[in-house]
Design a protein around this motif. Structure first.
Motif, short mmCIF file in Angstrom:
data_model
loop_
_atom_site.label_atom_id
_atom_site.label_comp_id
_atom_site.label_asym_id
_atom_site.label_seq_id
_atom_site.Cartn_x
_atom_site.Cartn_y
_atom_site.Cartn_z
N LYS A 293 35.58 33.69 -15.68
CA LYS A 293 36.30 34.28 -16.60
C LYS A 293 36.51 33.37 -17.68
O LYS A 293 35.95 32.15 -17.56
CB LYS A 293 37.75 34.38 -15.94
CG LYS A 293 37.70 35.44 -14.75
CD LYS A 293 39.09 35.71 -14.17
CE LYS A 293 38.96 36.81 -13.18
NZ LYS A 293 40.37 36.99 -12.50
N PRO A 294 36.92 33.96 -19.12
CA PRO A 294 37.04 33.05 -20.21
C PRO A 294 37.72 31.73 -19.98
O PRO A 294 37.53 30.62 -20.46
CB PRO A 294 37.53 34.00 -21.09
CG PRO A 294 37.10 35.37 -20.69
CD PRO A 294 37.12 35.57 -19.27
N GLN B 31 28.32 34.94 -19.98
CA GLN B 31 29.24 36.20 -20.10
C GLN B 31 29.99 36.29 -18.82
O GLN B 31 29.78 35.99 -17.76
CB GLN B 31 28.47 37.49 -20.27
CG GLN B 31 27.49 37.41 -21.48
CD GLN B 31 27.16 39.00 -22.01
OE1 GLN B 31 26.46 39.61 -20.95
NE2 GLN B 31 27.13 39.38 -23.22
N GLU B 32 31.28 36.76 -19.23
CA GLU B 32 32.22 37.09 -18.19
C GLU B 32 31.48 38.01 -16.97
O GLU B 32 30.74 38.76 -17.10
CB GLU B 32 33.27 37.82 -18.60
CG GLU B 32 34.32 38.08 -17.41
CD GLU B 32 35.66 38.85 -18.25
OE1 GLU B 32 35.55 39.28 -19.06
OE2 GLU B 32 36.79 38.64 -17.46
N THR C 275 32.05 33.85 -22.40
CA THR C 275 32.46 34.94 -23.13
C THR C 275 32.75 36.47 -22.73
O THR C 275 32.09 36.63 -21.66
CB THR C 275 31.47 35.17 -24.32
OG1 THR C 275 30.20 35.32 -23.72
CG2 THR C 275 31.30 33.62 -25.01
N LEU C 276 33.59 37.08 -23.42
CA LEU C 276 33.85 38.29 -22.68
C LEU C 276 32.62 39.37 -22.87
O LEU C 276 31.97 39.21 -23.79
CB LEU C 276 35.00 39.24 -23.70
CG LEU C 276 36.26 38.65 -23.32
CD1 LEU C 276 37.30 39.15 -24.55
CD2 LEU C 276 36.78 38.57 -21.86
#
Lengths: 114, 111
Positions: B79-80, B14-15, B110-111
């Motif tokens: 970050k993505p 995850q971000e 992913t965000l």
């Protein structure tokens, strides 16, 4: 600088046909490499040139593969005859001054042999 | 035969979730270790060169480190746009002048 330029981006051919991949290295670079990338084996060095002279072709799979570099700005990789197991992404790369430091890769040619 | 092994094969973060990618190699003698980033449909792009154990290199959210038998690529607060395949390559002593690449780690952020 435009970077390393390869053509075509995609090639679909039938088994037994001749395939020619082309590469224009970055101007001023004295090393040129041909790599092949597959899911199973990753990136494999096929051959590399220094000042247009082939230095190491031990990675060339068999006599069906040949590569030339007639001048500092152009190289070809030829497969004749092509086989389905040759399907892969073929990358050309170039570097300046050393064959192992900071290689610049082209966008590759996706080859599919049916 | 000299080998380069990367792990994990794939990693989903995850971000903001920091993690590390591993590159291990047979200890037959190392002249240099290189990290590349590869985006889908593109060729690898050079990131770092490491020559000796204890050496570290940094670029934005990435830090590469080297020991006598492995290298790590640490990703801090990803970050993505860090999503890509990260490739490790080794120049072994006695192999003339060519690189042995690992098969890479596919990173998805992913965000």
């Amino acid at each position: 600088d435009a970077g390393v330029i390869q053509s075509p981006r995609h090639e679909v051919t039938e088994m037994g046909q001749e395939v020619t991949l082309r590469c224009k290295p970055i101007s001023g670079h004295d090393y040129l490499f041909w790599y092949r990338q597959t899911m199973m084996r990753g990136l494999e060095l096929l051959i590399y040139f220094n000042n247009n002279v082939p230095i190491d072709d031990s990675g060339m799979p068999e006599d069906r593969f040949s590569a030339k570099m007639p001048n500092a700005s152009f190289s070809t990789l030829k497969i004749q005859p092509s086989e389905p197991r040759d399907s892969a992404v073929y990358f050309c790369a170039s570097s300046f001054g050393t064959p192992t430091e900071k290689l610049f890769f082209g966008s590759g040619t996706q080859l599919s042999v049916l | 035969e000299d080998q380069v092994t990367q792990s994990p094969e794939a990693l989903r973060l995850q971000e903001g979730e920091s993690s590390s990618l591993n590159c291990s190699y047979t200890v037959s003698g190392l002249r240099g270790l290189f990290w590349y980033r590869q985006d889908p449909g593109k060729g690898p792009e050079f990131l770092f060169t490491l020559y000796s154990a204890g050496e570290e290199k940094e670029k934005e959210r990435l830090k590469a480190t080297l020991t006598k038998k492995e290298s790590f690529l640490h990703i801090t607060a990803p970050k993505p746009e860090d999503s890509a395949t990260y490739l490790c390559a080794v120049h072994f002593t006695g192999t003339a002048s060519k690189l042995t690449f690992g098969t890479g780690t596919r990173l998805q952020v992913t965000l």
